[in-house]
Design an enzyme around this catalytic site. Structure first.
Site, PDB file in Angstrom:
ATOM      1  N   THR A 183       0.922  -1.319  -0.244  1.00 54.39           N
ATOM      2  CA  THR A 183       0.094   0.113  -0.151  1.00 54.39           C
ATOM      3  C   THR A 183       1.239   1.108   0.083  1.00 54.39           C
ATOM      4  O   THR A 183       1.967   1.493  -0.667  1.00 54.39           O
ATOM      5  CB  THR A 183      -1.363   0.506   0.652  1.00 54.39           C
ATOM      6  OG1 THR A 183      -1.471   0.695   0.601  1.00 54.39           O
ATOM      7  CG2 THR A 183      -0.239   0.171   2.380  1.00 54.39           C
ATOM      8  N   LYS A 195       4.166   1.487  -3.858  1.00 56.35           N
ATOM      9  CA  LYS A 195       3.742   0.397  -4.605  1.00 56.35           C
ATOM     10  C   LYS A 195       4.858   0.703  -5.992  1.00 56.35           C
ATOM     11  O   LYS A 195       4.487  -0.146  -6.901  1.00 56.35           O
ATOM     12  CB  LYS A 195       2.109   0.709  -5.180  1.00 56.35           C
ATOM     13  CG  LYS A 195       0.743   0.313  -3.887  1.00 56.35           C
ATOM     14  CD  LYS A 195      -0.545   1.103  -5.068  1.00 56.35           C
ATOM     15  CE  LYS A 195      -1.194   1.001  -4.108  1.00 56.35           C
ATOM     16  NZ  LYS A 195      -2.425   0.438  -4.321  1.00 56.35           N
ATOM     17  N   GLY A 205      -2.128  10.080 -10.535  1.00 57.19           N
ATOM     18  CA  GLY A 205      -1.110   9.896  -9.568  1.00 57.19           C
ATOM     19  C   GLY A 205      -1.154   8.264  -9.424  1.00 57.19           C
ATOM     20  O   GLY A 205      -1.077   7.872 -10.762  1.00 57.19           O
TER      21      GLY A 205
END
Ligand code: ATR
Length: 266
Positions: free
Chosen positions: A68, A72, A136
């Site tokens: 998480t 990543k 993003g």
């Protein structure tokens, strides 16, 4: 004397990670399927990420990771092999660690989202007009799986306009029409609006306009919070069907569990 096998170990890695629902989800799956395994949250200081991954690689009991924020993209660079969606997203949501101690990076975020929308909400993405807010890591992670559902179009709207244009420009092999715009210049009407910004984390409102939502539109926040997010709350206050990302996490966790343990969660 027989040598005792260590119990298979899995971690969700992130920072912060203590509010993650993943340990409970995987403990429930293990109990349901009779799998003997440990799954825990592991908070890693970003400066120590590579060192920690090297230690996990040497620990034969460790068989997989959930990844998480904010790791990543770092895991994309660290993994030895990648599946197509992780390669396209340049981000990894889950790792399988095989018997050669290779890290196989997967990106299951988009599949989790698509499965939740299709199987749990019974909404097809085919021929729909999809709006993604944000450009993003979270937006990159879901784009490939949404393209594969053949929506009519996908529009990416971002506060920093250039990032939306860059994301569209690098998706050259998309068979779906992709558009980019600034967050405060969204034109058109959309059937599915996905919040992939991190605005909900900071409890900030997005500059949304009601006329961008088709009648009967679905609003989906990739983030989750105990009582919904700022985005889902805003949508619901305007009578738009809105849900947060708990269902997506559950669905992607089912796929990860199947990869790791070889058993299906029904
Ligand atoms: P993530 O991996 O969660 O996507 P990220 O790569 O830092 O994290 O991207 C955060 C996204 O949320 C970006 O699209 C960001 O917009 P900018 O590119 O303009 O920074 C968006 N975002 C974060 N806070 C926001 C806010 N308050 N309003 C609008 N967009 C926001």
């Amino acid at each position: 004397m027989p040598i005792e096998q260590p119990i298979d170990q899995y971690y969700v890695i992130g920072n912060p990670v203590k509010h993650s629902l993943s340990p409970q989800i995987h403990k429930d799956f293990a109990a349901k399927t009779g799998q003997i395994m440990h799954y825990e949250a592991l908070e890693i200081c970003p400066d120590n990420l590579e060192q920690t991954l090297n230690v996990l690689r040497l620990d034969q009991a460790v068989k997989g990771l959930s990844v998480t924020l904010p790791f990543k993209e770092e895991l994309y660079r660290y993994c030895d092999k990648l599946d197509d969606l992780a390669q396209e997203a340049q981000a990894v949501s889950n790792v399988i660690i095989n018997s050669k101690r290779e890290f196989i990076g997967l990106n299951l975020d988009g599949l989790g989202l698509v499965n939740d929308i299709k199987n749990n909400l019974n909404i097809s993405l085919k021929n729909k007009r999809v709006l993604i807010l944000g450009a993003g890591g979270a937006a990159k992670g879901i784009l490939g799986a949404i393209v594969r559902e053949n929506p009519e179009s996908i529009t990416i709207a971002n506060r920093t306009k250039e990032k939306a244009y860059n994301l569209v420009a690098r998706s050259t092999n998309s068979v779906v029409k992709l558009n980019a715009c600034a967050l405060n210049e969204i034109a058109g009407v959309f059937d599915i609006v996905i919040n992939a910004t991190s605005a909900s984390v900071a409890k900030e409102n997005l500059p949304l306009k009601l006329n961008n939502f088709a009648s009967g539109a679905l609003a989906y926040d990739l983030m989750y919070a105990p009582n919904g997010t700022v985005f889902t709350t805003w949508c619901q206050s305007h009578n738009i069907q809105a849900i947060d990302g708990k269902g997506m996490l559950l669905e992607l966790s089912k796929i990860a569990f199947q990869h790791w343990r070889g058993v299906e969660i029904k």
